[in-house]
Scaffold this motif. Structure first.
Motif, mmCIF file in Angstrom:
data_model
loop_
_atom_site.group_PDB
_atom_site.id
_atom_site.type_symbol
_atom_site.label_atom_id
_atom_site.label_comp_id
_atom_site.label_asym_id
_atom_site.label_seq_id
_atom_site.Cartn_x
_atom_site.Cartn_y
_atom_site.Cartn_z
ATOM 1 N N ILE A 117 0.841 -1.200 0.000
ATOM 2 C CA ILE A 117 0.000 0.000 0.000
ATOM 3 C C ILE A 117 0.877 1.251 0.000
ATOM 4 O O ILE A 117 0.664 2.172 -0.798
ATOM 5 N N TRP A 118 1.869 1.290 0.895
ATOM 6 C CA TRP A 118 2.791 2.424 0.971
ATOM 7 C C TRP A 118 3.521 2.592 -0.365
ATOM 8 O O TRP A 118 3.652 3.701 -0.883
ATOM 9 N N TYR A 119 4.004 1.476 -0.908
ATOM 10 C CA TYR A 119 4.756 1.509 -2.169
ATOM 11 C C TYR A 119 3.907 2.144 -3.274
ATOM 12 O O TYR A 119 4.359 3.037 -3.994
ATOM 13 N N LEU A 120 2.681 1.689 -3.405
ATOM 14 C CA LEU A 120 1.792 2.211 -4.443
ATOM 15 C C LEU A 120 1.478 3.689 -4.220
ATOM 16 O O LEU A 120 1.545 4.493 -5.154
ATOM 17 N N LEU A 121 1.146 4.058 -2.985
ATOM 18 C CA LEU A 121 0.827 5.456 -2.694
ATOM 19 C C LEU A 121 2.032 6.363 -2.939
ATOM 20 O O LEU A 121 1.887 7.454 -3.505
ATOM 21 N N GLU A 122 3.209 5.903 -2.533
ATOM 22 C CA GLU A 122 4.396 6.722 -2.758
ATOM 23 C C GLU A 122 4.712 6.817 -4.246
ATOM 24 O O GLU A 122 5.115 7.869 -4.739
ATOM 25 N N TYR A 123 4.501 5.739 -4.986
ATOM 26 C CA TYR A 123 4.712 5.781 -6.429
ATOM 27 C C TYR A 123 3.785 6.824 -7.070
ATOM 28 O O TYR A 123 4.216 7.631 -7.901
ATOM 29 N N LEU A 124 2.520 6.815 -6.684
ATOM 30 C CA LEU A 124 1.566 7.778 -7.242
ATOM 31 C C LEU A 124 1.945 9.216 -6.884
ATOM 32 O O LEU A 124 1.858 10.116 -7.730
ATOM 33 N N LEU A 125 2.394 9.420 -5.654
ATOM 34 C CA LEU A 125 2.847 10.744 -5.233
ATOM 35 C C LEU A 125 4.054 11.191 -6.061
ATOM 36 O O LEU A 125 4.104 12.323 -6.554
ATOM 37 N N ARG A 126 5.018 10.292 -6.238
ATOM 38 C CA ARG A 126 6.220 10.611 -7.024
ATOM 39 C C ARG A 126 5.871 10.811 -8.506
ATOM 40 O O ARG A 126 6.501 11.615 -9.186
ATOM 41 N N LEU A 127 4.859 10.119 -8.980
ATOM 42 C CA LEU A 127 4.430 10.295 -10.369
ATOM 43 C C LEU A 127 3.881 11.706 -10.589
ATOM 44 O O LEU A 127 4.198 12.366 -11.579
ATOM 45 N N VAL A 128 3.101 12.184 -9.636
ATOM 46 C CA VAL A 128 2.603 13.565 -9.699
ATOM 47 C C VAL A 128 3.783 14.532 -9.595
ATOM 48 O O VAL A 128 3.853 15.525 -10.327
ATOM 49 N N GLN A 129 4.711 14.227 -8.707
ATOM 50 C CA GLN A 129 5.868 15.097 -8.479
ATOM 51 C C GLN A 129 6.778 15.180 -9.702
ATOM 52 O O GLN A 129 7.175 16.264 -10.116
ATOM 53 N N TYR A 130 7.128 14.042 -10.291
ATOM 54 C CA TYR A 130 8.110 13.997 -11.384
ATOM 55 C C TYR A 130 7.499 13.929 -12.789
ATOM 56 O O TYR A 130 8.206 14.161 -13.766
ATOM 57 N N LYS A 131 6.232 13.538 -12.872
ATOM 58 C CA LYS A 131 5.551 13.403 -14.168
ATOM 59 C C LYS A 131 6.302 12.472 -15.132
ATOM 60 O O LYS A 131 6.314 12.681 -16.344
ATOM 61 N N ASP A 132 6.922 11.463 -14.561
ATOM 62 C CA ASP A 132 7.693 10.490 -15.336
ATOM 63 C C ASP A 132 7.669 9.172 -14.560
ATOM 64 O O ASP A 132 8.072 9.141 -13.393
ATOM 65 N N ARG A 133 7.212 8.094 -15.201
ATOM 66 C CA ARG A 133 7.061 6.808 -14.500
ATOM 67 C C ARG A 133 8.371 6.262 -13.971
ATOM 68 O O ARG A 133 8.435 5.757 -12.850
ATOM 69 N N PHE A 134 9.436 6.354 -14.773
ATOM 70 C CA PHE A 134 10.725 5.820 -14.344
ATOM 71 C C PHE A 134 11.295 6.627 -13.177
ATOM 72 O O PHE A 134 11.770 6.052 -12.196
ATOM 73 N N LEU A 135 11.236 7.943 -13.259
ATOM 74 C CA LEU A 135 11.726 8.775 -12.149
ATOM 75 C C LEU A 135 10.891 8.565 -10.890
ATOM 76 O O LEU A 135 11.424 8.564 -9.777
ATOM 77 N N ALA A 136 9.599 8.394 -11.069
ATOM 78 C CA ALA A 136 8.730 8.122 -9.917
ATOM 79 C C ALA A 136 9.153 6.830 -9.231
ATOM 80 O O ALA A 136 9.316 6.782 -8.003
#
Length: 108
Positions: free
Chosen positions: A57-76
């Motif tokens: 759950i944490w992994y997924l939520l943090e990935y989504l947060l980083r995706l918004v932050q970086y706007k790039d799947r690999f960087l997220a």
């Protein structure tokens, strides 16, 4: 840790994945890659520390947060705290034995 080799269980961009207690590998050669196996062992330890389900759950939520932050799947992906810890420590042979409880928090 239970190693499973199956190229069909993973997407094109994945060499392996840790799903406690399993590590699924794309190819048998990865069993010999000590750095890669150590990276996955770090993830197994993280999963145990967070009682498995909360890790995902944490992994997924943090990935989504980083995706918004970086706007790039690999960087997220690369900037998830669990991945930051695993990538920075994967070369240390004894890291899993010596790491402190919830060490990933210093990588947030």
């Amino acid at each position: 840790m239970i190693l499973i080799v199956n190229k069909y269980l993973l997407g094109k961009s994945f060499k392996g994945v840790s799903l406690w207690p399993f590590v699924i590998l794309k190819s048998p050669e990865l069993k010999k890659d000590e750095t890669f196996i150590n990276h996955e062992k770090i993830h197994l330890r993280q999963q145990i520390e967070l009682l498995i389900l909360p890790f995902y759950i944490w992994y997924l939520l943090e990935y989504l947060l980083r995706l918004v932050q970086y706007k790039d799947r690999f960087l997220a992906y690369k900037n998830i705290s669990f991945e930051r810890e695993a990538y920075t420590q994967e070369m240390k042979e004894n890291y899993v034995k010596e790491r402190k409880f919830w060490a990933f928090l210093q990588f947030i």
